[in-house]
Design a protein around this motif. Sequence first.
Motif, PDB file in Angstrom:
ATOM      1  N   TYR A  62      12.679  12.855  -6.075  1.00 12.13           N
ATOM      2  CA  TYR A  62      12.552  13.865  -5.025  1.00 12.13           C
ATOM      3  C   TYR A  62      12.626  15.270  -5.612  1.00 12.13           C
ATOM      4  CZ  TYR A  62      12.791  10.261  -1.492  1.00 12.13           C
ATOM      5  OH  TYR A  62      12.519   9.170  -0.724  1.00 12.13           O
ATOM      6  N   ASP A  63      13.451  15.459  -6.640  1.00  6.92           N
ATOM      7  CA  ASP A  63      13.575  16.774  -7.271  1.00  6.92           C
ATOM      8  C   ASP A  63      12.381  17.113  -8.155  1.00  6.92           C
ATOM      9  OD1 ASP A  63      16.043  17.295  -6.088  1.00  6.92           O
ATOM     10  OD2 ASP A  63      17.141  16.323  -7.724  1.00  6.92           O
ATOM     11  N   ALA A  64      11.763  16.100  -8.763  1.00  5.98           N
ATOM     12  CA  ALA A  64      10.610  16.302  -9.658  1.00  5.98           C
ATOM     13  C   ALA A  64       9.571  15.222  -9.353  1.00  5.98           C
ATOM     14  CB  ALA A  64      11.052  16.234 -11.115  1.00  5.98           C
ATOM     15  N   PRO A  65       8.853  15.373  -8.226  1.00  2.00           N
ATOM     16  CA  PRO A  65       7.952  14.306  -7.791  1.00  2.00           C
ATOM     17  C   PRO A  65       6.642  14.180  -8.581  1.00  2.00           C
ATOM     18  CG  PRO A  65       7.828  16.150  -6.293  1.00  2.00           C
ATOM     19  CD  PRO A  65       8.921  16.459  -7.264  1.00  2.00           C
ATOM     20  N   ARG A  66       6.218  15.223  -9.239  1.00  2.00           N
ATOM     21  CA  ARG A  66       4.924  15.192  -9.933  1.00  2.00           C
ATOM     22  C   ARG A  66       5.075  14.658 -11.362  1.00  2.00           C
ATOM     23  NH1 ARG A  66       1.143  18.131  -6.854  1.00  2.00           N
ATOM     24  NH2 ARG A  66       2.153  19.368  -5.242  1.00  2.00           N
ATOM     25  N   ILE A 125       0.867  -1.171   0.000  1.00  2.00           N
ATOM     26  CA  ILE A 125       0.000   0.000   0.000  1.00  2.00           C
ATOM     27  C   ILE A 125       0.908   1.227   0.000  1.00  2.00           C
ATOM     28  CG2 ILE A 125      -1.900  -1.126   1.214  1.00  2.00           C
ATOM     29  CD1 ILE A 125      -1.008   0.419   3.746  1.00  2.00           C
ATOM     30  N   SER A 126       0.335   2.384  -0.208  1.00  2.00           N
ATOM     31  CA  SER A 126       1.107   3.610  -0.099  1.00  2.00           C
ATOM     32  C   SER A 126       0.549   4.412   1.055  1.00  2.00           C
ATOM     33  CB  SER A 126       1.010   4.429  -1.382  1.00  2.00           C
ATOM     34  OG  SER A 126       1.596   5.695  -1.167  1.00  2.00           O
ATOM     35  N   ASP A 127       1.422   4.882   1.910  1.00  2.00           N
ATOM     36  CA  ASP A 127       0.980   5.750   3.001  1.00  2.00           C
ATOM     37  C   ASP A 127       1.093   7.212   2.594  1.00  2.00           C
ATOM     38  OD1 ASP A 127       3.708   6.014   2.989  1.00  2.00           O
ATOM     39  OD2 ASP A 127       3.942   5.817   5.148  1.00  2.00           O
ATOM     40  N   ALA A 128       1.316   7.439   1.303  1.00  2.00           N
ATOM     41  CA  ALA A 128       1.472   8.804   0.811  1.00  2.00           C
ATOM     42  C   ALA A 128       0.132   9.536   0.823  1.00  2.00           C
ATOM     43  CB  ALA A 128       2.029   8.786  -0.613  1.00  2.00           C
ATOM     44  N   THR A 129       0.206  10.817   1.054  1.00  2.00           N
ATOM     45  CA  THR A 129      -0.986  11.655   0.991  1.00  2.00           C
ATOM     46  C   THR A 129      -0.784  12.707  -0.090  1.00  2.00           C
ATOM     47  OG1 THR A 129      -0.112  13.149   2.668  1.00  2.00           O
ATOM     48  CG2 THR A 129      -1.527  11.355   3.441  1.00  2.00           C
ATOM     49  N   TYR A 130      -1.856  13.265  -0.563  1.00  2.00           N
ATOM     50  CA  TYR A 130      -1.795  14.270  -1.608  1.00  2.00           C
ATOM     51  C   TYR A 130      -1.804  15.652  -0.952  1.00  2.00           C
ATOM     52  CZ  TYR A 130      -2.683  10.408  -4.692  1.00  2.00           C
ATOM     53  OH  TYR A 130      -2.566   9.231  -5.362  1.00  2.00           O
ATOM     54  N   PRO A 131      -0.617  16.277  -0.833  1.00  2.00           N
ATOM     55  CA  PRO A 131      -0.547  17.568  -0.145  1.00  2.00           C
ATOM     56  C   PRO A 131      -1.217  18.668  -0.965  1.00  2.00           C
ATOM     57  CG  PRO A 131       1.548  17.070  -1.151  1.00  2.00           C
ATOM     58  CD  PRO A 131       0.672  15.852  -1.347  1.00  2.00           C
ATOM     59  N   PRO A 170       4.934  16.737  -3.228  1.00  2.00           N
ATOM     60  CA  PRO A 170       4.615  15.477  -2.538  1.00  2.00           C
ATOM     61  C   PRO A 170       5.826  14.551  -2.546  1.00  2.00           C
ATOM     62  CG  PRO A 170       3.825  15.389  -4.783  1.00  2.00           C
ATOM     63  CD  PRO A 170       4.387  16.778  -4.579  1.00  2.00           C
ATOM     64  N   HIS A 171       5.750  13.511  -1.780  1.00  2.00           N
ATOM     65  CA  HIS A 171       6.757  12.456  -1.827  1.00  2.00           C
ATOM     66  C   HIS A 171       6.607  11.741  -3.174  1.00  2.00           C
ATOM     67  CE1 HIS A 171       8.939   8.789  -0.872  1.00  2.00           C
ATOM     68  NE2 HIS A 171       9.415   9.401   0.205  1.00  2.00           N
ATOM     69  N   PRO A 172       7.688  11.296  -3.802  1.00  2.00           N
ATOM     70  CA  PRO A 172       7.580  10.615  -5.097  1.00  2.00           C
ATOM     71  C   PRO A 172       6.648   9.404  -5.081  1.00  2.00           C
ATOM     72  CG  PRO A 172       9.870  11.111  -4.630  1.00  2.00           C
ATOM     73  CD  PRO A 172       9.086  11.470  -3.406  1.00  2.00           C
ATOM     74  N   ARG A 173       6.464   8.776  -3.928  1.00  2.00           N
ATOM     75  CA  ARG A 173       5.608   7.587  -3.883  1.00  2.00           C
ATOM     76  C   ARG A 173       4.151   7.903  -4.193  1.00  2.00           C
ATOM     77  NH1 ARG A 173       7.179   6.919   1.922  1.00  2.00           N
ATOM     78  NH2 ARG A 173       5.867   8.370   3.020  1.00  2.00           N
ATOM     79  N   VAL A 174       3.752   9.186  -4.072  1.00  2.00           N
ATOM     80  CA  VAL A 174       2.386   9.559  -4.457  1.00  2.00           C
ATOM     81  C   VAL A 174       2.147   9.182  -5.913  1.00  2.00           C
ATOM     82  CG1 VAL A 174       0.834  11.514  -4.863  1.00  2.00           C
ATOM     83  CG2 VAL A 174       2.163  11.409  -2.744  1.00  2.00           C
ATOM     84  N   TYR A 175       3.148   9.340  -6.740  1.00  2.00           N
ATOM     85  CA  TYR A 175       3.023   9.088  -8.170  1.00  2.00           C
ATOM     86  C   TYR A 175       3.554   7.726  -8.604  1.00  2.00           C
ATOM     87  CZ  TYR A 175       1.585  13.883  -9.045  1.00  2.00           C
ATOM     88  OH  TYR A 175       0.888  15.055  -9.079  1.00  2.00           O
ATOM     89  N   GLY A 176       4.285   7.012  -7.740  1.00  2.00           N
ATOM     90  CA  GLY A 176       4.957   5.841  -8.262  1.00  2.00           C
ATOM     91  C   GLY A 176       5.036   4.584  -7.425  1.00  2.00           C
TER      92      GLY A 176
END
Length: 123
Positions: free
Chosen positions: A88-92, A8-14, A19-25
């Motif tokens: 991390y530099d280009a997370p979106r 699962i991903s514990d990432a949130t959509y700020p 955001p953390h790269p895991r939001v997208y990947g």
Amino acid sequence: REPFSYVISDATYPTEGDPHPRVYGTFVHVLERFVRERRTLSLEEAIRKMTRMPADRYGLTRKGRIEIGADADILVFDPQTVHERATYDAPRQCCTGMNWVLVNGTVSIEQGKPTGACGGTVL
């Protein structure tokens, strides 16, 4: 690898900042690194750990499966071409290699391109 573990991903959509790269990947990361490159998991194990197992854990009986009566959440991809692009530099950065995505039967990605359609609902 443990049979009881799932992805699962514990990432949130700020709402501000990056955001953390895991939001997208998160899930493509698993397919790319742990299935294709490292061969830690089989493709079938990874898919089950990303779909059926979390759905069952949270009692989402219409999610995580392709069955009559399920919500028709379907991804069509080539496991050899999926690629995580977020850093991390280009997370979106959206991942590549997802050819078709259906959410509740609504086509959200068609031949690798977003359609603008949104079939999802808040669980």
